[in-house]
Write a protein that holds these residues in place. Structure first.
Motif, mmCIF file in Angstrom:
data_model
loop_
_atom_site.group_PDB
_atom_site.id
_atom_site.type_symbol
_atom_site.label_atom_id
_atom_site.label_comp_id
_atom_site.label_asym_id
_atom_site.label_seq_id
_atom_site.Cartn_x
_atom_site.Cartn_y
_atom_site.Cartn_z
ATOM 1 N N TYR A 41 71.570 25.946 27.422
ATOM 2 C CA TYR A 41 72.497 25.006 28.024
ATOM 3 C C TYR A 41 72.840 23.968 26.967
ATOM 4 C CZ TYR A 41 74.579 21.644 31.193
ATOM 5 O OH TYR A 41 75.452 20.780 31.799
ATOM 6 N N GLY A 42 74.119 23.896 26.615
ATOM 7 C CA GLY A 42 74.531 22.942 25.591
ATOM 8 C C GLY A 42 73.881 23.182 24.245
ATOM 9 N N GLY A 43 73.623 24.435 23.914
ATOM 10 C CA GLY A 43 73.027 24.778 22.633
ATOM 11 C C GLY A 43 71.524 24.614 22.564
ATOM 12 N N THR A 44 70.906 24.181 23.667
ATOM 13 C CA THR A 44 69.463 23.979 23.701
ATOM 14 C C THR A 44 68.835 24.979 24.657
ATOM 15 O OG1 THR A 44 69.772 21.620 23.318
ATOM 16 C CG2 THR A 44 67.645 22.299 24.194
ATOM 17 N N ARG A 45 67.709 25.557 24.244
ATOM 18 C CA ARG A 45 67.004 26.495 25.118
ATOM 19 C C ARG A 45 66.387 25.721 26.268
ATOM 20 N NH1 ARG A 45 62.749 29.995 22.225
ATOM 21 N NH2 ARG A 45 61.535 28.096 22.354
ATOM 22 N N SER A 46 66.711 26.155 27.499
ATOM 23 C CA SER A 46 66.188 25.474 28.682
ATOM 24 C C SER A 46 65.294 26.370 29.523
ATOM 25 C CB SER A 46 67.333 24.930 29.540
ATOM 26 O OG SER A 46 68.194 25.980 29.948
ATOM 27 N N GLY A 47 65.256 27.660 29.204
ATOM 28 C CA GLY A 47 64.412 28.544 29.987
ATOM 29 C C GLY A 47 64.530 29.988 29.545
ATOM 30 N N PHE A 48 63.981 30.862 30.405
ATOM 31 C CA PHE A 48 63.995 32.298 30.136
ATOM 32 C C PHE A 48 64.287 33.047 31.426
ATOM 33 C CE2 PHE A 48 61.446 30.418 26.878
ATOM 34 C CZ PHE A 48 61.795 31.123 25.733
ATOM 35 N N ALA A 49 65.127 34.067 31.332
ATOM 36 C CA ALA A 49 65.440 34.919 32.469
ATOM 37 C C ALA A 49 64.784 36.282 32.269
ATOM 38 C CB ALA A 49 66.947 35.089 32.618
ATOM 39 N N LEU A 50 64.420 36.911 33.365
ATOM 40 C CA LEU A 50 63.860 38.255 33.367
ATOM 41 C C LEU A 50 64.897 39.172 34.007
ATOM 42 C CD1 LEU A 50 60.343 39.373 34.229
ATOM 43 C CD2 LEU A 50 62.206 40.330 35.562
ATOM 44 N N GLU A 51 65.111 40.344 33.406
ATOM 45 C CA GLU A 51 66.050 41.320 33.964
ATOM 46 C C GLU A 51 65.405 42.698 33.974
ATOM 47 O OE1 GLU A 51 70.613 42.966 33.406
ATOM 48 O OE2 GLU A 51 69.921 41.281 32.196
ATOM 49 N N VAL A 60 65.350 33.743 37.067
ATOM 50 C CA VAL A 60 64.819 32.795 36.095
ATOM 51 C C VAL A 60 63.295 32.833 36.168
ATOM 52 C CG1 VAL A 60 64.734 30.387 35.352
ATOM 53 C CG2 VAL A 60 66.881 31.350 36.247
ATOM 54 N N LEU A 61 62.682 33.196 35.061
ATOM 55 C CA LEU A 61 61.230 33.299 34.966
ATOM 56 C C LEU A 61 60.592 31.957 34.635
ATOM 57 C CD1 LEU A 61 58.537 34.878 34.706
ATOM 58 C CD2 LEU A 61 59.202 35.386 32.340
ATOM 59 N N ALA A 62 61.207 31.236 33.732
ATOM 60 C CA ALA A 62 60.640 29.966 33.278
ATOM 61 C C ALA A 62 61.778 29.011 32.946
ATOM 62 C CB ALA A 62 59.757 30.191 32.058
ATOM 63 N N HIS A 63 61.538 27.730 33.222
ATOM 64 C CA HIS A 63 62.598 26.744 32.982
ATOM 65 C C HIS A 63 61.968 25.374 32.780
ATOM 66 C CE1 HIS A 63 66.365 24.519 33.517
ATOM 67 N NE2 HIS A 63 66.952 25.674 33.257
ATOM 68 N N VAL A 64 62.647 24.535 32.018
ATOM 69 C CA VAL A 64 62.142 23.180 31.785
ATOM 70 C C VAL A 64 62.096 22.375 33.077
ATOM 71 C CG1 VAL A 64 62.798 23.058 29.350
ATOM 72 C CG2 VAL A 64 64.441 22.344 31.103
ATOM 73 N N ASP A 65 62.938 22.729 34.050
ATOM 74 C CA ASP A 65 62.981 21.996 35.319
ATOM 75 C C ASP A 65 61.971 22.499 36.356
ATOM 76 O OD1 ASP A 65 65.023 20.407 34.333
ATOM 77 O OD2 ASP A 65 66.610 21.634 35.209
ATOM 78 N N PHE A 66 61.293 23.623 36.067
ATOM 79 C CA PHE A 66 60.286 24.131 36.998
ATOM 80 C C PHE A 66 58.999 23.322 36.809
ATOM 81 C CE2 PHE A 66 61.911 28.829 37.226
ATOM 82 C CZ PHE A 66 63.084 28.388 37.812
ATOM 83 N N PRO A 67 58.363 22.939 37.928
ATOM 84 C CA PRO A 67 57.177 22.102 37.803
ATOM 85 C C PRO A 67 55.926 22.851 37.331
ATOM 86 C CG PRO A 67 57.587 22.588 40.106
ATOM 87 C CD PRO A 67 58.733 23.163 39.320
ATOM 88 N N GLY A 68 55.862 24.164 37.622
ATOM 89 C CA GLY A 68 54.609 24.855 37.375
ATOM 90 C C GLY A 68 53.615 24.438 38.446
ATOM 91 N N PRO A 69 52.344 24.709 38.373
ATOM 92 C CA PRO A 69 51.764 25.533 37.328
ATOM 93 C C PRO A 69 52.105 26.998 37.548
ATOM 94 C CG PRO A 69 50.062 24.902 38.904
ATOM 95 C CD PRO A 69 51.344 24.272 39.354
ATOM 96 N N PRO A 70 51.943 27.778 36.545
ATOM 97 C CA PRO A 70 51.494 27.411 35.213
ATOM 98 C C PRO A 70 52.635 26.833 34.379
ATOM 99 C CG PRO A 70 51.868 29.749 35.284
ATOM 100 C CD PRO A 70 52.124 29.228 36.667
#
Length: 177
Positions: A41-51, A60-70
């Motif tokens: 997003y805007g040239g910055t990595r914000s997460g990872f998608a699984l397909e 979306v597997l992982a994202h900076v906005d996800f609280p976790g854990p993990p």
């Protein structure tokens, strides 16, 4: 004896692109598994998608906005994505291998391995009678280090120099009768 190939490389070496290209090159084999890719997003990595390879299910597997854990680094990981999308085809392949099927996993990384059920499924796959190609990170990890030490493993380094030729080489090797 089943084929077991681990593709090891640093981030950005081209592991995901290699696995996707390999999947498209296969003519006589059905590939089951998944790939992951960066979300930017805007040239910055914000997460990872699984397909998934079959059906093209994407989440979306992982994202900076996800609280976790993990949490892995700055990313919260949604383990439900692993359990709902990645695990069913892999568990099916481990329990009832179909001749000619090939398991492709991108990747055996910290985010994916945060899911204990995924680790268990990968162990089952490596004990089953199915061919496997999986990508692994270059840094040390007890789970992937143990896989790399197995005598039935072929460990290939993925680099910018070989990433464009490896898919064709692997497809030719995997489609030999």
């Amino acid at each position: 004896m089943p084929t077991r190939i681990l593709l090891e490389g640093r981030p950005g070496a081209g592991k995901t692109t290699l696995v996707r290209r390999l999947a498209t090159l296969l003519r006589t084999r059905r590939a089951v598994g998944f790939t992951t890719e960066e979300i930017r997003y805007g040239g910055t990595r914000s997460g990872f998608a699984l397909e998934t390879l079959e059906g093209g299910h994407r989440a979306v597997l992982a994202h900076v906005d996800f609280p976790g854990p993990p949490r892995v680094g700055r990313y919260g990981v949604d383990l439900d994505v692993m359990e709902q999308f990645a695990l069913p085809p892999l568990m099916s392949a481990a329990a009832d291998p179909v001749p000619g099927d090939l398991v492709l996993i991108d990747e055996l990384g910290r985010m994916e391995l945060a899911c204990t059920a995924f680790q268990d499924t990968v162990r089952c796959l490596f004990e089953s009678d199915i061919d496997i190609v999986a990508t692994v990170h270059a840094h040390r990890d007890p789970f992937t280090d143990a896989l790399k030490q197995r005598p039935d493993i072929t460990l290939l380094q993925v680099t910018r120099a070989n990433r464009d030729t490896l898919p064709d080489d692997l497809a030719a090797r995997l489609e030999k009768p």
